[in-house]
Design an enzyme around this catalytic site. Structure first.
Site, PDB file in Angstrom:
ATOM      1  N   SER A   1       0.858  -1.188   0.000  1.00 59.53           N
ATOM      2  CA  SER A   1       0.000   0.000   0.000  1.00 59.53           C
ATOM      3  C   SER A   1       0.886   1.226   0.000  1.00 59.53           C
ATOM      4  CB  SER A   1      -0.915   0.010   1.231  1.00 59.53           C
ATOM      5  OG  SER A   1      -1.441   1.310   1.453  1.00 59.53           O
ATOM      6  N   GLY A   2       0.629   2.153  -0.909  1.00 58.67           N
ATOM      7  CA  GLY A   2       1.424   3.376  -0.958  1.00 58.67           C
ATOM      8  C   GLY A   2       1.201   4.274   0.239  1.00 58.67           C
ATOM      9  N   SER A   3      -0.066   4.526   0.599  1.00 59.85           N
ATOM     10  CA  SER A   3      -0.331   5.429   1.723  1.00 59.85           C
ATOM     11  C   SER A   3       0.181   4.833   3.031  1.00 59.85           C
ATOM     12  CB  SER A   3      -1.824   5.737   1.825  1.00 59.85           C
ATOM     13  OG  SER A   3      -2.578   4.563   2.043  1.00 59.85           O
TER      14      SER A   3
ATOM     15  N   GLY B   1      -1.935   5.162  -2.943  1.00 60.44           N
ATOM     16  CA  GLY B   1      -0.728   4.995  -3.746  1.00 60.44           C
ATOM     17  C   GLY B   1      -0.883   3.931  -4.800  1.00 60.44           C
ATOM     18  N   THR B   2      -1.474   2.768  -4.416  1.00 58.08           N
ATOM     19  CA  THR B   2      -1.634   1.715  -5.401  1.00 58.08           C
ATOM     20  C   THR B   2      -2.667   2.094  -6.469  1.00 58.08           C
ATOM     21  OG1 THR B   2      -3.068   0.639  -3.767  1.00 58.08           O
ATOM     22  CG2 THR B   2      -0.843  -0.233  -4.024  1.00 58.08           C
TER      23      THR B   2
END
Length: 348
Positions: A90-92, A258-259
């Site tokens: 996960s980006g965040s 993010g993803t």
């Protein structure tokens, strides 16, 4: 002993709250962070449920457990927990975890630009942090190699009719839909309607088909849907688009994720509208944003995968100690006792 404790740092990136568990959890079995994630998922899911359900949390939050890295090049490992389960990336959550390890002193904070590595369930993640006057102003993390699995397929959805969607993999499988085609302009007043619409589409896709990653195989039913707004070109190498990400079941993310941003980059490359070096800023219902950069493309599996990075800022909201009283009728301690250090102090 009925009262158990562990330590948290609450953060957010783009509006999505990530609860970083910084202490009080026993070492988990597993030779890699991925194996430790499997143990948590299969044998100790009580931690995720405790922190994402009443009275301690809400499903819109995420949880990140910091664990010792198993790779000597990484400063720390982390396991991601969300309402849908245990995403491998996960980006965040990565932006929040990278900020937390700096704020907690796990990685000593340095002025200017510093680089380090974290170990996620998906593998090693390169982190670049920009620190100004002691404040973590930006985190850039590597996104997972992303690709288009399905392009502009159609599915009949009850109450909506025929819906056109694409599917990208960017750490999870994402259905990508055009917001305007579904009657949305992507403003905050539409949040409930977006969630209801996305729920119907995801349910229909899950009922009709599954998805398989070229190396990971079956990673479960499609959990994400990303509403795409129009793309605006604001410079030769910079684009902007309103966006909204839905997590099944029922959650509209505060950030664009993010993803989700990585999935958009994969689609724009597939359609030939961006080139390596270009950036895309995705803008949420709350006017927050992440910047994704398309860095390279390579042949892998049966097609092209897009290399990318995600940049955003995380804020620390609170540092706290959670007190878990298992006599409380609101609290479910099952799947929790055996991983909490305070449940067996003789091991400390």
């Amino acid at each position: 002993m009925s009262e158990l404790t562990f330590q948290l740092m609450d953060t957010h990136a783009g509006g999505d709250v990530s609860r970083i568990v910084t202490g009080g959890i026993d070492a988990l079995p597993g030779a890699t962070v991925r194996e430790q994630m499997h143990y948590l998922r299969d044998d100790a899911d009580g931690l995720r449920r405790l922190l994402l359900e009443e009275p301690y949390g809400i499903p819109e939050m995420s949880v990140d457990l910091i664990v010792p890295a198993t790779d000597p090049t990484a400063a720390a490992g982390y396991i991601i927990m969300e309402v849908m389960g245990y995403p491998i990336y996960s980006g965040s959550n990565t932006i929040c975890t990278a900020t937390a390890v700096l704020e907690a002193g796990i990685v000593p904070k340095q002025e200017g630009t510093q680089r380090f590595v974290l170990e996620s369930p998906a593998g090693l993640v390169n982190i670049e942090a920009r620190v100004e006057n002691g404040v973590v102003e930006a985190i850039t993390c590597g996104g997972l190699p992303s690709y288009i699995d399905t392009y502009r397929a159609k599915i009949h959805v009850p109450d909506l009719g025929d819906v056109t969607y694409s599917v990208a993999y960017s750490g999870g499988f994402y259905a990508l839909v055009d917001a305007a085609e579904l009657g949305f302009s992507l403003n905050r007043a539409e949040e409930r309607q977006l969630a209801e619409c996305a729920h119907k589409i995801v349910e229909a896709i899950q009922a009709e088909r599954g998805f398989s990653h070229y190396t990971l195989g079956d990673v479960g039913p499609l959990p994400f849907l990303h509403f795409m707004g129009p793309v605006e070109q604001v410079a030769d190498d910079f684009y902007r688009s309103r966006s909204t990400t839905y997590v099944h079941p029922g959650v509209i993310c505060r950030s664009t994720t993010g993803t989700g941003t990585s999935a958009r980059l994969a689609l724009m490359h597939y359609e030939g509208t961006i080139k390596p070096g270009d950036k895309l800023e995705t803008v949420s219902l709350r006017e927050t944003g992440f910047i994704g950069q398309f860095t390279a493309v390579r042949e892998e599996g049966n097609g092209h995968v897009v290399e990318n990075t995600i940049t955003g800022k995380s804020y620390v909201l609170a540092r706290s100690e959670i007190v878990v009283n298992c006599d409380d009728a609101m609290v479910d301690c099952s799947g929790l006792h055996h991983i909490l250090t305070s449940a067996h102090p003789e091991r400390t």
